[in-house]
Design a protein around this motif. Structure first.
Motif, PDB file in Angstrom:
ATOM      1  N   ARG A 166       0.836  -1.200   0.000  1.00  0.00           N
ATOM      2  CA  ARG A 166       0.000   0.000   0.000  1.00  0.00           C
ATOM      3  C   ARG A 166       0.876   1.256   0.000  1.00  0.00           C
ATOM      4  NH1 ARG A 166      -3.007  -1.132   3.972  1.00  0.00           N
ATOM      5  NH2 ARG A 166      -4.833  -1.870   2.809  1.00  0.00           N
ATOM      6  N   LYS A 167       0.553   2.214  -0.841  1.00  0.00           N
ATOM      7  CA  LYS A 167       1.290   3.464  -0.908  1.00  0.00           C
ATOM      8  C   LYS A 167       0.982   4.320   0.306  1.00  0.00           C
ATOM      9  CE  LYS A 167       1.411   3.614  -5.974  1.00  0.00           C
ATOM     10  NZ  LYS A 167       1.038   4.386  -7.198  1.00  0.00           N
ATOM     11  N   GLY A 168       1.962   5.100   0.731  1.00  0.00           N
ATOM     12  CA  GLY A 168       1.816   5.909   1.927  1.00  0.00           C
ATOM     13  C   GLY A 168       1.012   7.176   1.691  1.00  0.00           C
ATOM     14  N   ASN A 169       0.498   7.726   2.781  1.00  0.00           N
ATOM     15  CA  ASN A 169      -0.226   8.995   2.713  1.00  0.00           C
ATOM     16  C   ASN A 169       0.746  10.160   2.572  1.00  0.00           C
ATOM     17  OD1 ASN A 169      -2.685   7.717   2.966  1.00  0.00           O
ATOM     18  ND2 ASN A 169      -2.819   8.025   5.180  1.00  0.00           N
ATOM     19  N   TRP A 170       0.250  11.253   2.015  1.00  0.00           N
ATOM     20  CA  TRP A 170       0.962  12.509   1.839  1.00  0.00           C
ATOM     21  C   TRP A 170       2.152  12.378   0.899  1.00  0.00           C
ATOM     22  CZ3 TRP A 170      -2.859  15.015   3.392  1.00  0.00           C
ATOM     23  CH2 TRP A 170      -3.567  14.621   4.530  1.00  0.00           C
TER      24      TRP A 170
END
Length: 368
Positions: A166-170
């Motif tokens: 999963r890609k990270g936030n921000w």
């Protein structure tokens, strides 16, 4: 104070100062009330006794009055309010005059623990790192508001990499996803635009303050201490600046334990007779710097025991750099030993933070 017979307590508020002067020779107490006017207070003190010593409690009014009175030739100190123990009988008759008289009597018997007064440059540097900490909090709150606004509308960033991670936030991908959102209601789009602008503005403010802190840390007064502390793993330039600016002078602490106690990182204790009981840390002291130390200590969970490489432009004190290398090895071994005994991770991290604070004090003293 050996030649002083008059002691004055000041109860200081934003717009009002109540003074009580105690003459130890006669036992008489004189009081007066002023606006927040250092010149008027100084004139009254000189009319009572030019050699008098005065004190007021540490608090939100800061060091301003003390510096003004000192500049006018008045011997003024600030007492640590956390070290003052008032009689329980006084709790039911509290007023400004009684508080001022209490301070005067405490001062007359030498029962005041005086606060260290930073100079203007040190206080300004301290305000700068505290403003940066506020900017970090503002950015975190703005991000929280934006993400929870989207969550209330059932929108959650869930993109993954080709490997399924999963890609990270921000990140850039997260921002691209946010910009692609379009609501059916105009008001929701206006709210989204507001939250996006708030996050970006907070991020810009944080970066601007980081540059200002870095520029302040590069000044000759601070540079050697900051660069020396950066030799400890988990301590970058911002963390080092936090420690140096908040401490002001490491030599004012008698030993490493005193510095750790100032941060509230020493164990609490409730022992009596043959019974010895120690509890969690006291948490009494500089809360901001205590959090910084605890966060820095997490670095020793996985780092190696090798000394830290110097960054470009870093010029630490040679002896302090060697001592910091010893500290890194000791802290890594200490952390492994605590975890090896089955100690809970958070508890082990706080214990590591306490020892890291002691090494910071030692390195800072060597670099001063």
């Amino acid at each position: 104070m050996m030649h002083t017979t008059t002691f004055i307590g000041l109860d200081v508020h934003a717009r009002k100062i109540v003074a009580a002067a105690l003459d130890t020779m006669t036992g008489e107490v004189h009081s007066a009330t002023f606006g927040y006017d250092a010149a008027a207070v100084a004139d009254w003190i000189r009319s009572v006794d030019p050699s008098a010593k005065c004190v007021y409690e540490s608090g939100v009014t800061g060091f301003d009055l003390q510096k003004r009175l000192t500049g006018l030739g008045v011997d003024c100190a600030i007492g640590a309010v956390s070290k003052m123990i008032k009689p329980s009988a006084d709790r039911r008759r509290k007023n400004d005059r009684n508080d001022a008289e209490f301070l005067a009597r405490m001062l007359s018997v030498g029962n005041i623990v005086e606060v260290w007064i930073p100079d203007d440059e040190c206080e300004a540097a301290r305000d700068l790192v505290r403003a940066l900490d506020d900017a970090r909090d503002d950015l975190r709150r703005c991000k929280q508001r934006l993400s929870k606004f989207l969550l209330r509308h059932g929108l959650v960033f869930d993109e993954t990499t080709p490997t399924g991670r999963r890609k990270g936030n921000w990140t850039a991908a997260h921002w691209a996803w946010i910009r692609s959102i379009e609501f059916s209601e105009k008001s929701d789009n206006d709210v989204l635009a507001y939250y996006i602008d708030a996050v970006r503005q907070a991020a810009e403010d944080k970066k601007r303050l980081e540059r200002l802190v870095e520029a302040e840390a590069s000044k000759p007064r601070w540079k050697k201490r900051v660069d020396s502390l950066r030799c400890l793993k988990g301590v970058d330039i911002m963390t080092a600046a936090d420690i140096v600016f908040e401490a002001g002078e490491f030599a004012r602490f008698g030993n490493a334990r005193a510095f750790a106690a100032w941060l509230g990182l020493v164990p609490s204790e409730h022992s009596s007779g043959e019974k010895i009981v120690q509890g969690g840390i006291t948490k009494a002291g500089n809360r901001h710097l205590r959090r910084v130390m605890v966060e820095a200590a997490w670095h020793y969970n996985h780092c190696s025991a090798h000394s830290k490489d110097l960054s470009a432009g870093q010029a630490p004190d040679p002896a302090a750099m060697r001592h910091a290398a010893k500290g890194v090895r000791r802290l890594v071994e200490r952390r492994r030993g605590l975890l090896g005994r089955g100690m809970q991770k958070n508890k082990a991290n706080v214990a590591t933070a306490r020892e890291l604070a002691c090494w910071c004090w030692a390195v800072g003293c060597m670099a001063e």
